[in-house]
Design a protein around this motif. Structure first.
Motif, short mmCIF file in Angstrom:
data_model
loop_
_atom_site.label_atom_id
_atom_site.label_comp_id
_atom_site.label_asym_id
_atom_site.label_seq_id
_atom_site.Cartn_x
_atom_site.Cartn_y
_atom_site.Cartn_z
N GLN A 68 1.05 -1.24 0.23
CA GLN A 68 -0.40 -0.01 0.13
C GLN A 68 0.59 1.55 -0.28
N ARG A 69 1.68 0.91 0.40
CA ARG A 69 3.14 2.61 0.41
C ARG A 69 3.29 2.80 -0.78
N VAL A 70 3.78 1.75 -1.53
CA VAL A 70 3.93 1.40 -2.56
C VAL A 70 2.87 2.17 -3.78
N ILE A 71 1.62 2.50 -3.39
CA ILE A 71 0.84 2.00 -4.86
C ILE A 71 0.90 3.65 -3.83
N ALA A 72 0.77 4.01 -2.77
CA ALA A 72 -0.13 5.92 -2.41
C ALA A 72 1.54 6.16 -3.17
#
Length: 226
Positions: A68-72
């Motif tokens: 989710q951090r990478v997607i954000a």
């Protein structure tokens, strides 16, 4: 207006550093962030080609937490490249979950063509290459017997990845379930100076590697049921 790519899947050499495309080098030079299975391994490749980009670990043990951090970051405009230690990301390596999540968030994904170990091993084996199944790594314990029984009935050429310390066990079990005379090829250290492609029956290969030291990454190609 052309949609901007958020994630590039970039194949890296499986041994010989020359086996990387000009496009792959350009993309790695242009992205904002490179996700690597092992930053030490990928760091050597980037240093060789004088590529200076932020490098972040992304592997089987942390991908759920990183996802989710990478997607954000990508939703904020960060352009990311994903590389594995060798070959094409997501082929028996991390990548599938990230690609799936990008698609769910309507972020554009591009996969570059390039190195992957099972293709040269298959072509080099001398076994039929028009129809084949790629099984990756077999289960170590749970489900292994079931998979062996399934492979015994498979009519297409079978491709497996295996580690040096488990190859003898796998060859022995394949001989038990598929038959000792089933033809196969063991490819190791592909594209490297000590590359070896050993062909024979499952029985012959088991006998050979029982007395010969085995090192390096291995692709095992096995004849399908006639």
């Amino acid at each position: 207006m052309q949609e901007t790519t958020s994630l590039y899947l970039v194949p890296t050499p499986i041994g010989n550093l020359e086996d990387i495309t000009q496009r792959a080098l350009r993309i790695l030079n242009e992205v904002d962030l490179i996700l690597a299975e092992d930053t030490r391994t990928s760091g050597k490749l980037l240093k060789h080609y004088d590529i200076k980009k932020p490098l972040q670990s992304f592997h089987a043990h942390n991908e759920h937490g990183q996802l989710q951090r990478v997607i954000a970051k990508m939703e904020e405009g960060t352009v990311v490249a994903l590389v594995s230690d060798a070959g094409t990301p997501a082929i028996s390596d991390p990548g599938y979950l990230l690609v799936r999540e990008c698609i769910a968030h309507e972020l554009k994904v591009e996969c570059l063509p390039g190195a992957t170990a099972f293709v040269p091993a298959l072509v080099n084996s001398g076994l039929p290459a028009d129809r084949f199944v790629f099984e990756g790594f077999l289960p170590h314990k749970k489900g292994r017997q079931t998979r062996m029984k399934e492979l015994a009935e498979e009519v297409k050429t079978i491709i497996l990845y295996e580690s040096p310390h488990r190859l003898l066990k796998t060859l022995q079990q394949l001989a038990e379930y598929l038959g000792e005379e089933r033809r196969a090829c063991v490819s190791r250290e592909l594209t490297k100076i000590y590359e070896e492609n050993r062909r024979g029956t499952l029985k012959e290969l088991h006998e050979y590697y029982s007395t010969n030291t085995l090192k390096g990454e291995i692709v095992l190609v096995v004849e399908g049921k006639k």
